[in-house]
Design a protein around this motif. Structure first.
Motif, PDB file in Angstrom:
ATOM      1  N   VAL A 220       3.076   6.827  -5.154  1.00 54.96           N
ATOM      2  CA  VAL A 220       2.806   7.288  -6.521  1.00 54.96           C
ATOM      3  C   VAL A 220       1.618   8.243  -6.535  1.00 54.96           C
ATOM      4  CG1 VAL A 220       2.094   6.541  -8.821  1.00 54.96           C
ATOM      5  CG2 VAL A 220       3.869   5.287  -7.585  1.00 54.96           C
ATOM      6  N   TRP A 221       0.570   7.909  -5.788  1.00 56.32           N
ATOM      7  CA  TRP A 221      -0.590   8.812  -5.718  1.00 56.32           C
ATOM      8  C   TRP A 221      -0.163  10.163  -5.145  1.00 56.32           C
ATOM      9  CZ3 TRP A 221      -3.095  11.750  -2.156  1.00 56.32           C
ATOM     10  CH2 TRP A 221      -4.365  12.219  -2.503  1.00 56.32           C
ATOM     11  N   ALA A 222       0.634  10.139  -4.083  1.00 58.30           N
ATOM     12  CA  ALA A 222       1.068  11.378  -3.435  1.00 58.30           C
ATOM     13  C   ALA A 222       1.964  12.205  -4.354  1.00 58.30           C
ATOM     14  CB  ALA A 222       1.797  11.055  -2.135  1.00 58.30           C
ATOM     15  N   ALA A 223       2.847  11.537  -5.096  1.00 56.54           N
ATOM     16  CA  ALA A 223       3.725  12.268  -6.017  1.00 56.54           C
ATOM     17  C   ALA A 223       2.906  12.981  -7.093  1.00 56.54           C
ATOM     18  CB  ALA A 223       4.720  11.305  -6.654  1.00 56.54           C
ATOM     19  N   ARG A 224       1.918  12.288  -7.636  1.00 54.63           N
ATOM     20  CA  ARG A 224       1.087  12.892  -8.671  1.00 54.63           C
ATOM     21  C   ARG A 224       0.183  13.984  -8.118  1.00 54.63           C
ATOM     22  NH1 ARG A 224      -0.605   7.326 -11.956  1.00 54.63           N
ATOM     23  NH2 ARG A 224       1.298   7.224 -13.241  1.00 54.63           N
ATOM     24  N   ALA A 225      -0.169  13.867  -6.828  1.00 50.34           N
ATOM     25  CA  ALA A 225      -1.036  14.874  -6.206  1.00 50.34           C
ATOM     26  C   ALA A 225      -0.248  16.036  -5.612  1.00 50.34           C
ATOM     27  CB  ALA A 225      -1.887  14.219  -5.116  1.00 50.34           C
ATOM     28  N   GLY A 226       1.079  15.930  -5.627  1.00 48.35           N
ATOM     29  CA  GLY A 226       1.908  17.004  -5.097  1.00 48.35           C
ATOM     30  C   GLY A 226       1.945  17.066  -3.588  1.00 48.35           C
ATOM     31  N   LYS A 227       1.752  15.935  -2.928  1.00 47.20           N
ATOM     32  CA  LYS A 227       1.744  15.883  -1.454  1.00 47.20           C
ATOM     33  C   LYS A 227       3.073  15.274  -0.983  1.00 47.20           C
ATOM     34  CE  LYS A 227      -3.283  15.524  -1.223  1.00 47.20           C
ATOM     35  NZ  LYS A 227      -3.472  16.886  -0.667  1.00 47.20           N
ATOM     36  N   ILE A 228       4.061  16.126  -0.806  1.00 42.12           N
ATOM     37  CA  ILE A 228       5.420  15.646  -0.574  1.00 42.12           C
ATOM     38  C   ILE A 228       5.602  15.015   0.804  1.00 42.12           C
ATOM     39  CG2 ILE A 228       6.380  17.817   0.324  1.00 42.12           C
ATOM     40  CD1 ILE A 228       8.866  17.128  -1.526  1.00 42.12           C
ATOM     41  N   VAL A 229       4.893  15.507   1.818  1.00 40.77           N
ATOM     42  CA  VAL A 229       5.026  14.926   3.158  1.00 40.77           C
ATOM     43  C   VAL A 229       4.505  13.490   3.167  1.00 40.77           C
ATOM     44  CG1 VAL A 229       4.324  15.079   5.575  1.00 40.77           C
ATOM     45  CG2 VAL A 229       4.905  17.163   4.298  1.00 40.77           C
ATOM     46  N   LEU A 230       3.326  13.282   2.577  1.00 38.11           N
ATOM     47  CA  LEU A 230       2.762  11.933   2.477  1.00 38.11           C
ATOM     48  C   LEU A 230       3.670  11.047   1.636  1.00 38.11           C
ATOM     49  CD1 LEU A 230       0.520   9.865   2.925  1.00 38.11           C
ATOM     50  CD2 LEU A 230      -0.674  10.840   0.934  1.00 38.11           C
ATOM     51  N   TYR A 231       4.206  11.601   0.573  1.00 43.10           N
ATOM     52  CA  TYR A 231       5.123  10.848  -0.296  1.00 43.10           C
ATOM     53  C   TYR A 231       6.345  10.362   0.486  1.00 43.10           C
ATOM     54  CZ  TYR A 231       8.633  10.031  -3.946  1.00 43.10           C
ATOM     55  OH  TYR A 231       9.621   9.483  -4.737  1.00 43.10           O
TER      56      TYR A 231
ATOM     57  N   PRO B 299       0.818  -1.223   0.000  1.00 44.44           N
ATOM     58  CA  PRO B 299       0.000   0.000   0.000  1.00 44.44           C
ATOM     59  C   PRO B 299       0.846   1.265   0.000  1.00 44.44           C
ATOM     60  CG  PRO B 299      -0.129  -1.146   2.126  1.00 44.44           C
ATOM     61  CD  PRO B 299       0.528  -2.077   1.172  1.00 44.44           C
ATOM     62  N   ALA B 300       2.044   1.204   0.564  1.00 45.32           N
ATOM     63  CA  ALA B 300       2.923   2.385   0.583  1.00 45.32           C
ATOM     64  C   ALA B 300       3.417   2.726  -0.818  1.00 45.32           C
ATOM     65  CB  ALA B 300       4.098   2.151   1.524  1.00 45.32           C
ATOM     66  N   ILE B 301       3.635   1.726  -1.667  1.00 46.89           N
ATOM     67  CA  ILE B 301       4.048   1.997  -3.053  1.00 46.89           C
ATOM     68  C   ILE B 301       2.931   2.715  -3.797  1.00 46.89           C
ATOM     69  CG2 ILE B 301       4.681   0.963  -5.264  1.00 46.89           C
ATOM     70  CD1 ILE B 301       6.080  -1.265  -3.697  1.00 46.89           C
ATOM     71  N   PHE B 302       1.704   2.191  -3.664  1.00 50.37           N
ATOM     72  CA  PHE B 302       0.567   2.873  -4.278  1.00 50.37           C
ATOM     73  C   PHE B 302       0.432   4.287  -3.726  1.00 50.37           C
ATOM     74  CE2 PHE B 302      -0.923  -1.548  -5.040  1.00 50.37           C
ATOM     75  CZ  PHE B 302      -1.218  -1.438  -6.398  1.00 50.37           C
ATOM     76  N   GLY B 303       0.565   4.411  -2.408  1.00 51.84           N
ATOM     77  CA  GLY B 303       0.423   5.715  -1.778  1.00 51.84           C
ATOM     78  C   GLY B 303       1.484   6.701  -2.230  1.00 51.84           C
TER      79      GLY B 303
ATOM     80  N   ALA C  91       6.651   9.976   3.688  1.00 47.14           N
ATOM     81  CA  ALA C  91       6.235   8.997   4.684  1.00 47.14           C
ATOM     82  C   ALA C  91       6.073   7.617   4.053  1.00 47.14           C
ATOM     83  CB  ALA C  91       4.928   9.438   5.340  1.00 47.14           C
ATOM     84  N   CYS C  92       5.494   7.565   2.853  1.00 47.74           N
ATOM     85  CA  CYS C  92       5.316   6.288   2.153  1.00 47.74           C
ATOM     86  C   CYS C  92       6.661   5.681   1.777  1.00 47.74           C
ATOM     87  CB  CYS C  92       4.454   6.489   0.906  1.00 47.74           C
ATOM     88  SG  CYS C  92       2.711   6.822   1.246  1.00 47.74           S
ATOM     89  N   VAL C  93       7.587   6.501   1.321  1.00 49.87           N
ATOM     90  CA  VAL C  93       8.918   6.011   0.954  1.00 49.87           C
ATOM     91  C   VAL C  93       9.623   5.425   2.176  1.00 49.87           C
ATOM     92  CG1 VAL C  93      11.223   6.710   0.206  1.00 49.87           C
ATOM     93  CG2 VAL C  93       9.217   7.464  -1.068  1.00 49.87           C
ATOM     94  N   LEU C  94       9.542   6.108   3.288  1.00 48.36           N
ATOM     95  CA  LEU C  94      10.182   5.606   4.507  1.00 48.36           C
ATOM     96  C   LEU C  94       9.541   4.305   4.974  1.00 48.36           C
ATOM     97  CD1 LEU C  94      10.702   8.927   6.499  1.00 48.36           C
ATOM     98  CD2 LEU C  94      12.432   7.578   5.297  1.00 48.36           C
TER      99      LEU C  94
END
Length: 454
Positions: free
Chosen positions: A142-153, A136-140, A155-158
């Motif tokens: 990519v979604w965050a990167a496309r939505a421009g949400k860098i903090v969520l992005y 789910p973090a991988i999906f999250g 967090a998902c990477v970590l």
């Protein structure tokens, strides 16, 4: 609703497999023992592998999971977390599809493709693996990167990196894709940088420090070298050797299995998301282990999000072979019926049902946290203790002195064990005065150390 139903089905299936004594010590007992020891504030030395829990895959995600064991120590936490992670992947697939401009019905169909992709069901049955929590973090991410949400992005990477060291390569590959093809330069740069740094730190510092050896599974690539650095060097300098390992019939069959559930949705114009599968699939193709070349084990799972990103891109540009949602779901269902291992519940999983009651009775007699020597299929039910070892063929001469209990199933010796091994252990135990037979039924035998013996 479908996500909740999926999670419930997956949890019930993995729990039932466990109750039928079909779970295995490798890998369920490894994580269960280590997490339990963390939860009681002990150093998590996993006796099945002989070193610290972090020396396996540098899976730091296991530390917060130990907080659940503080509430109540149970292996079913792991089954539940795994089921939720796998099920939520379908919901997140739908979100990414909607973000890409697909209709509601198309997005729901793609979520169905995820839920019905055979490896999702199969890996849920194969014990527990922390890298499943990265899906789910991988999906999250990519979604965050496309939505421009860098903090969520971030967090998902970590979160991805915390599940398994080798997924740092997947993070770096995802970064290359985001940088070059999605034009998300800052997001791609973060993933590339942190992925490469974490790969070096985890494989060259953390894992050797906690295990005293090279990263796990290096021996599967022995043709290319005996260490991570040597393997990387040969990948760069010995292209002939690499190609020789890749172009084999088992690898061809593996690629067919991997792609056939989503082959209808791939188009040459929309293959750029497949950059993300290069580390996962590349390692599987180079490996000498057959387990890395099927849709049964966890090794192909990190490729699935990127396969679906490619399918979503093809549907969005109307380049896919199938476009109608109902035909998409029909194809996914056919592949699921052909490749998912649900049939094991009325075949392989019932092979030892004749000793099921006896095994439960023997386990109930173990009322302390003393050291246990037992079979692979019984070990996951007895992992909450400092000492747990397996009665394997390679351990047939294992010293008995450290153990307080020896539990054997003579009729069903278990994985990597034979009748000769368990009978030999039985004979050795019966010749010593340190153990007494505490329980015997249907060829299930439990010996306990006499308290006044040393």
């Amino acid at each position: 609703m479908l996500t909740a139903v999926s999670a419930a089905v997956l949890f019930l299936c993995s729990s039932l497999r466990h109750l039928l004594f079909q779970s295995s010590a490798f890998d369920l007992s490894i994580f269960d023992q280590g997490i339990y020891l963390l939860s009681v504030n002990r150093v998590p030395i996993v006796t099945l592998i002989g070193h610290h829990l972090l020396g396996d895959h540098a899976a730091f995600i296991l530390y917060p999971i130990a907080l659940l064991y503080k509430i109540y120590p149970s292996v079913y936490w792991l089954f539940l977390l795994q089921a939720i992670a796998l099920a939520s992947g379908g919901w997140l697939t739908e979100k990414v599809a909607l973000q890409a401009g697909l209709t509601r019905s198309q997005s729901l169909a793609i979520a169905g493709v995820y839920w019905l992709y055979p490896v999702v069901f199969n890996v849920n049955l194969f014990d527990f693996h922390p890298e499943v929590l990265a899906i789910p973090a991988i999906f999250g991410a990519v979604w965050a990167a496309r939505a421009g949400k860098i903090v969520l992005y971030c967090a998902c990477v970590l979160l991805i990196l915390s599940t398994k060291a080798v997924l740092s390569l997947t993070v770096a590959a995802m970064g290359i894709w985001l940088l070059l093809f999605e034009k998300k330069r800052s997001y791609g740069g973060i993933a590339i940088a942190i992925g490469i740094v974490w790969f070096i730190v985890s494989t060259q510092l953390i894992i050797p420090a906690f295990s005293g050896r090279e990263a796990a599974a290096v021996n599967r690539y022995s043709v290319l070298g005996n260490s991570v650095s040597e393997i990387i060097l040969n990948l760069l300098l010995e292209p002939g050797l690499v190609l020789q390992q890749i172009f084999t019939l088992p690898n061809l069959f593996y690629l067919i299995l991997l792609f056939i559930p989503i082959i209808w949705g791939l188009s040459w114009q929309n293959l750029t998301p497949l950059w993300g599968i290069i580390p996962t699939v590349g390692l599987n193709l180079l490996s000498a282990s057959p387990a890395q070349k099927d849709l049964v084990h966890q090794y192909s799972l990190p490729a699935l999000p990127f396969l679906l990103f490619a399918v979503i891109a093809s549907l969005s540009s109307e380049k896919s072979w199938l476009k109608r949602p109902h035909w998409i779901v029909v194809w996914a269902a056919i592949c699921f019926l052909a490749l998912a291992k649900f049939g094991l519940f009325w075949t392989q999983y019932l092979e030892s049902i004749d000793t099921w009651q006896a095994t439960r009775g023997a386990i109930a007699q173990i009322n302390t946290q003393g050291g246990v020597l037992t079979a692979s299929q019984i070990a996951p039910h007895l992992a909450h203790r400092p000492l747990l070892k397996l009665a394997l063929d390679e351990n047939r001469n294992i010293p008995l002195e450290p153990f307080d209990y020896v539990l054997l199933n003579i009729r069903h010796p278990g994985w990597n064990s034979s009748l000769g091994t368990v009978e030999g252990l039985r004979d050795r135990i019966e010749k010593t005065s340190h153990f007494q037979l505490k329980y015997q039924q249907d060829d299930v035998m439990l010996w306990a150390r006499e308290k006044d013996k040393v």
